[in-house]
Design a protein around this motif. Structure first.
Motif, PDB file in Angstrom:
ATOM      1  N   GLU A 128       0.838  -1.217   0.000  1.00 54.06           N
ATOM      2  CA  GLU A 128       0.000   0.000   0.000  1.00 54.06           C
ATOM      3  C   GLU A 128       0.864   1.254   0.000  1.00 54.06           C
ATOM      4  OE1 GLU A 128      -2.911   0.288   3.148  1.00 54.06           O
ATOM      5  OE2 GLU A 128      -3.521  -1.778   2.724  1.00 54.06           O
ATOM      6  N   LEU A 129       1.906   1.244   0.820  1.00 53.08           N
ATOM      7  CA  LEU A 129       2.793   2.416   0.884  1.00 53.08           C
ATOM      8  C   LEU A 129       3.481   2.638  -0.461  1.00 53.08           C
ATOM      9  CD1 LEU A 129       4.239   1.714   4.441  1.00 53.08           C
ATOM     10  CD2 LEU A 129       2.952   3.759   3.794  1.00 53.08           C
ATOM     11  N   ASN A 130       3.932   1.537  -1.068  1.00 54.22           N
ATOM     12  CA  ASN A 130       4.591   1.660  -2.380  1.00 54.22           C
ATOM     13  C   ASN A 130       3.620   2.193  -3.432  1.00 54.22           C
ATOM     14  OD1 ASN A 130       7.159   0.775  -1.630  1.00 54.22           O
ATOM     15  ND2 ASN A 130       6.621  -1.378  -1.910  1.00 54.22           N
ATOM     16  N   PRO A 179       2.479   4.595  10.217  1.00 51.89           N
ATOM     17  CA  PRO A 179       1.400   3.616  10.162  1.00 51.89           C
ATOM     18  C   PRO A 179       1.247   2.851  11.477  1.00 51.89           C
ATOM     19  CG  PRO A 179       2.740   3.487   8.185  1.00 51.89           C
ATOM     20  CD  PRO A 179       3.449   4.409   9.133  1.00 51.89           C
ATOM     21  N   SER A 180       2.352   2.614  12.168  1.00 45.00           N
ATOM     22  CA  SER A 180       2.273   1.800  13.390  1.00 45.00           C
ATOM     23  C   SER A 180       1.778   2.592  14.590  1.00 45.00           C
ATOM     24  CB  SER A 180       3.633   1.175  13.719  1.00 45.00           C
ATOM     25  OG  SER A 180       4.619   2.163  13.831  1.00 45.00           O
ATOM     26  N   LYS A 181       2.092   3.891  14.666  1.00 44.11           N
ATOM     27  CA  LYS A 181       1.785   4.662  15.879  1.00 44.11           C
ATOM     28  C   LYS A 181       0.827   5.825  15.666  1.00 44.11           C
ATOM     29  CE  LYS A 181       4.446   2.364  18.739  1.00 44.11           C
ATOM     30  NZ  LYS A 181       5.742   2.747  19.262  1.00 44.11           N
ATOM     31  N   VAL A 185      14.750  12.269   6.567  1.00 42.45           N
ATOM     32  CA  VAL A 185      13.481  12.983   6.408  1.00 42.45           C
ATOM     33  C   VAL A 185      12.504  12.044   5.697  1.00 42.45           C
ATOM     34  CG1 VAL A 185      12.312  15.014   5.487  1.00 42.45           C
ATOM     35  CG2 VAL A 185      14.702  15.186   6.222  1.00 42.45           C
ATOM     36  N   LEU A 186      11.418  11.712   6.394  1.00 44.83           N
ATOM     37  CA  LEU A 186      10.364  10.918   5.770  1.00 44.83           C
ATOM     38  C   LEU A 186       9.584  11.833   4.832  1.00 44.83           C
ATOM     39  CD1 LEU A 186       9.494   8.854   8.880  1.00 44.83           C
ATOM     40  CD2 LEU A 186       9.744   7.847   6.615  1.00 44.83           C
ATOM     41  N   THR A 187       9.595  11.525   3.536  1.00 41.94           N
ATOM     42  CA  THR A 187       8.960  12.435   2.576  1.00 41.94           C
ATOM     43  C   THR A 187       7.606  11.906   2.086  1.00 41.94           C
ATOM     44  OG1 THR A 187      10.308  11.469   0.797  1.00 41.94           O
ATOM     45  CG2 THR A 187      11.120  13.485   1.804  1.00 41.94           C
ATOM     46  N   ASP A 193      11.747   7.161   1.963  1.00 44.53           N
ATOM     47  CA  ASP A 193      10.453   7.083   1.265  1.00 44.53           C
ATOM     48  C   ASP A 193      10.347   5.688   0.669  1.00 44.53           C
ATOM     49  OD1 ASP A 193       8.043   7.764  -0.118  1.00 44.53           O
ATOM     50  OD2 ASP A 193       8.714   9.838  -0.270  1.00 44.53           O
ATOM     51  N   PHE A 194       9.345   5.503  -0.137  1.00 52.19           N
ATOM     52  CA  PHE A 194       9.083   4.189  -0.712  1.00 52.19           C
ATOM     53  C   PHE A 194       9.445   4.287  -2.189  1.00 52.19           C
ATOM     54  CE2 PHE A 194       7.030   4.786   3.210  1.00 52.19           C
ATOM     55  CZ  PHE A 194       7.381   3.620   3.873  1.00 52.19           C
ATOM     56  N   ILE A 195      10.723   4.068  -2.455  1.00 55.27           N
ATOM     57  CA  ILE A 195      11.315   4.360  -3.761  1.00 55.27           C
ATOM     58  C   ILE A 195      11.315   3.099  -4.617  1.00 55.27           C
ATOM     59  CG2 ILE A 195      13.481   5.013  -4.932  1.00 55.27           C
ATOM     60  CD1 ILE A 195      14.002   6.938  -2.560  1.00 55.27           C
ATOM     61  N   ASN A 229      14.391  -3.470  12.246  1.00 53.48           N
ATOM     62  CA  ASN A 229      13.793  -4.351  13.263  1.00 53.48           C
ATOM     63  C   ASN A 229      12.273  -4.437  13.105  1.00 53.48           C
ATOM     64  OD1 ASN A 229      16.163  -5.029  14.936  1.00 53.48           O
ATOM     65  ND2 ASN A 229      16.246  -2.809  15.251  1.00 53.48           N
ATOM     66  N   ARG A 230      11.713  -3.530  12.285  1.00 53.05           N
ATOM     67  CA  ARG A 230      10.257  -3.530  12.071  1.00 53.05           C
ATOM     68  C   ARG A 230       9.908  -4.334  10.818  1.00 53.05           C
ATOM     69  NH1 ARG A 230       9.485   1.546  12.484  1.00 53.05           N
ATOM     70  NH2 ARG A 230       8.490   1.592  14.515  1.00 53.05           N
ATOM     71  N   ASN A 231       8.982  -5.238  10.971  1.00 50.61           N
ATOM     72  CA  ASN A 231       8.412  -5.931   9.814  1.00 50.61           C
ATOM     73  C   ASN A 231       7.442  -4.956   9.151  1.00 50.61           C
ATOM     74  OD1 ASN A 231       6.404  -7.356   8.292  1.00 50.61           O
ATOM     75  ND2 ASN A 231       7.108  -9.272   9.224  1.00 50.61           N
ATOM     76  N   THR A 245       3.619  -6.502   9.047  1.00 45.29           N
ATOM     77  CA  THR A 245       2.863  -6.651  10.307  1.00 45.29           C
ATOM     78  C   THR A 245       3.046  -5.419  11.198  1.00 45.29           C
ATOM     79  OG1 THR A 245       4.729  -7.635  11.480  1.00 45.29           O
ATOM     80  CG2 THR A 245       3.299  -9.138  10.250  1.00 45.29           C
ATOM     81  N   LEU A 246       4.090  -4.624  10.927  1.00 39.93           N
ATOM     82  CA  LEU A 246       4.493  -3.437  11.706  1.00 39.93           C
ATOM     83  C   LEU A 246       5.026  -3.796  13.094  1.00 39.93           C
ATOM     84  CD1 LEU A 246       1.741  -0.826  10.709  1.00 39.93           C
ATOM     85  CD2 LEU A 246       3.876  -1.409   9.575  1.00 39.93           C
ATOM     86  N   GLU A 247       5.204  -5.087  13.349  1.00 36.34           N
ATOM     87  CA  GLU A 247       5.773  -5.486  14.644  1.00 36.34           C
ATOM     88  C   GLU A 247       7.270  -5.205  14.672  1.00 36.34           C
ATOM     89  OE1 GLU A 247       4.802  -9.584  15.306  1.00 36.34           O
ATOM     90  OE2 GLU A 247       2.660  -9.061  15.317  1.00 36.34           O
ATOM     91  N   ALA A 273      21.346   0.036  12.320  1.00 35.71           N
ATOM     92  CA  ALA A 273      20.220  -0.547  13.076  1.00 35.71           C
ATOM     93  C   ALA A 273      19.051   0.421  12.978  1.00 35.71           C
ATOM     94  CB  ALA A 273      20.609  -0.757  14.534  1.00 35.71           C
ATOM     95  N   GLU A 274      17.917  -0.081  12.469  1.00 38.79           N
ATOM     96  CA  GLU A 274      16.757   0.786  12.234  1.00 38.79           C
ATOM     97  C   GLU A 274      15.546   0.299  13.031  1.00 38.79           C
ATOM     98  OE1 GLU A 274      17.608   0.677   7.476  1.00 38.79           O
ATOM     99  OE2 GLU A 274      15.670   1.424   8.125  1.00 38.79           O
ATOM    100  N   SER A 275      14.836   1.249  13.585  1.00 39.72           N
ATOM    101  CA  SER A 275      13.528   1.052  14.243  1.00 39.72           C
ATOM    102  C   SER A 275      13.655   0.406  15.630  1.00 39.72           C
ATOM    103  CB  SER A 275      12.566   0.211  13.399  1.00 39.72           C
ATOM    104  OG  SER A 275      12.293   0.860  12.185  1.00 39.72           O
ATOM    105  N   GLY A 276      12.877   0.949  16.548  1.00 38.43           N
ATOM    106  CA  GLY A 276      12.822   0.403  17.893  1.00 38.43           C
ATOM    107  C   GLY A 276      14.018   0.768  18.755  1.00 38.43           C
ATOM    108  N   VAL A 277      14.823   1.739  18.291  1.00 34.63           N
ATOM    109  CA  VAL A 277      15.972   2.191  19.094  1.00 34.63           C
ATOM    110  C   VAL A 277      15.433   3.288  20.010  1.00 34.63           C
ATOM    111  CG1 VAL A 277      18.336   3.031  19.043  1.00 34.63           C
ATOM    112  CG2 VAL A 277      17.441   1.761  17.067  1.00 34.63           C
TER     113      VAL A 277
END
Ligand SMILES: O=C(O)c1ccccc1NCC(=O)[C@H](O)[C@H](O)COP(=O)(O)O
Length: 261
Positions: free
Chosen positions: A6-8, A60-62, A88-90, A117-119, A187-189, A192-194, A215-219
């Motif tokens: 969906e994001l793509n 999307p997760s939060k 920067v999330l664009t 972004d979703f490139i 670290n995020r799927n 599932t966004l887990e 290392a990305e996400s959940g830090v």
């Protein structure tokens, strides 16, 4: 359709609207007038831990995380805290971001800037370069091997450093096959966004020698940063903890100081 699909699809539809207004030839003309990009890799390879601090309004997760009326001011605070790069999330629908955010950040800070972004199309890389990005995200799960190789090569041709994001052992292998030097383990799927922060330590040993590892996400804490560094991270990419922490200068500084250089 999964979340990532969906994001793509949304990012692609948005891109087609922009492309109808500004063609790739015009982006090439704009890029020709710009200075060279900044190379993030020397700082990422330096002893200690490097920090990529993220401008992230929502996810999307939060859902909503922070208003961020002035993304450039936030980026400046991150830089004062010692950030080695700004992400920067664009994407606009789920993250509330834009290319204008990136342009504003670029105009204010000297550290390298990542277009997150979703490139899935080279046009998005031209856009990234044209608004002043130094790095661009390529998510292995979104791309075939041929697409990944082509976008990776285009990014390098434009002077962008590709951050090649993985979440599984097979994606780490595919990133290596594409010749990625800067590899993120998310670290995020993204379906599932887990978040499972053990993902990084599980995949880090599979990455070829010489790879710069993010290392990305959940830090969330300096202790997390230390644990990721001990597991092989050269860089930690941090969004939520910094935008919700109240003091971005002190927040980045504490993350950076978690690991001695
Ligand atoms: O953050 C999300 O919910 C998300 C969902 C689907 C695709 C991507 C998503 N986030 C992008 C990121 O990779 C993170 O913003 C980044 O790693 C920072 O994560 P965090 O520190 O946990 O905010």
């Amino acid at each position: 359709m999964g979340v990532l699909d969906e994001l793509n699809a949304g990012a692609r539809a948005d891109m087609e609207e922009r492309r109808a207004l500004v063609g790739q030839d015009e982006l090439v003309r704009r890029i020709a007038a710009l200075p060279a990009t900044r190379d993030p890799l020397p700082a990422f390879r330096a002893p200690g831990i490097a920090i990529i601090a993220e401008v992230k309004r929502s996810s999307p997760s939060k859902g909503a995380l922070a208003e961020i009326a002035d993304p450039a001011a936030l980026a400046e605070a991150y830089a004062h805290g010692g950030a080695d790069a700004i992400s920067v999330l664009t994407e606009k629908h789920r993250f509330g971001g834009s290319l204008d955010d990136l342009a504003a950040v670029r105009a204010r800070v000297d550290v390298p800037v990542l277009r997150k972004d979703f490139i899935t199309d080279a046009y998005q890389l031209y856009e990234a370069r044209a608004v002043g990005a130094d790095l661009a995200l390529l998510i292995v799960a979104s791309l075939s091997d041929a697409e990944l190789a082509a976008l990776h090569a285009t990014a390098l041709d434009l002077g962008l450093t590709p951050l090649v994001e993985t979440h599984t052992a097979d994606e780490v292998r595919r990133a290596a096959d594409a010749g990625a030097v800067l590899v993120g383990v998310n670290n995020r799927n993204l379906n599932t966004l887990e978040v499972d922060i053990r993902t990084f330590a599980r995949l880090a040993p599979l990455v070829p020698e010489g790879t710069v590892l993010v290392a990305e996400s959940g830090v969330r804490t300096p202790e997390d940063v230390r644990a990721f560094a001990e597991a092989g991270a050269d860089v930690a990419l941090i969004g939520e903890a910094l935008v919700t922490g109240g003091d971005p200068v002190a927040g980045v500084r504490a993350m950076k100081e978690a690991v001695r250089g």
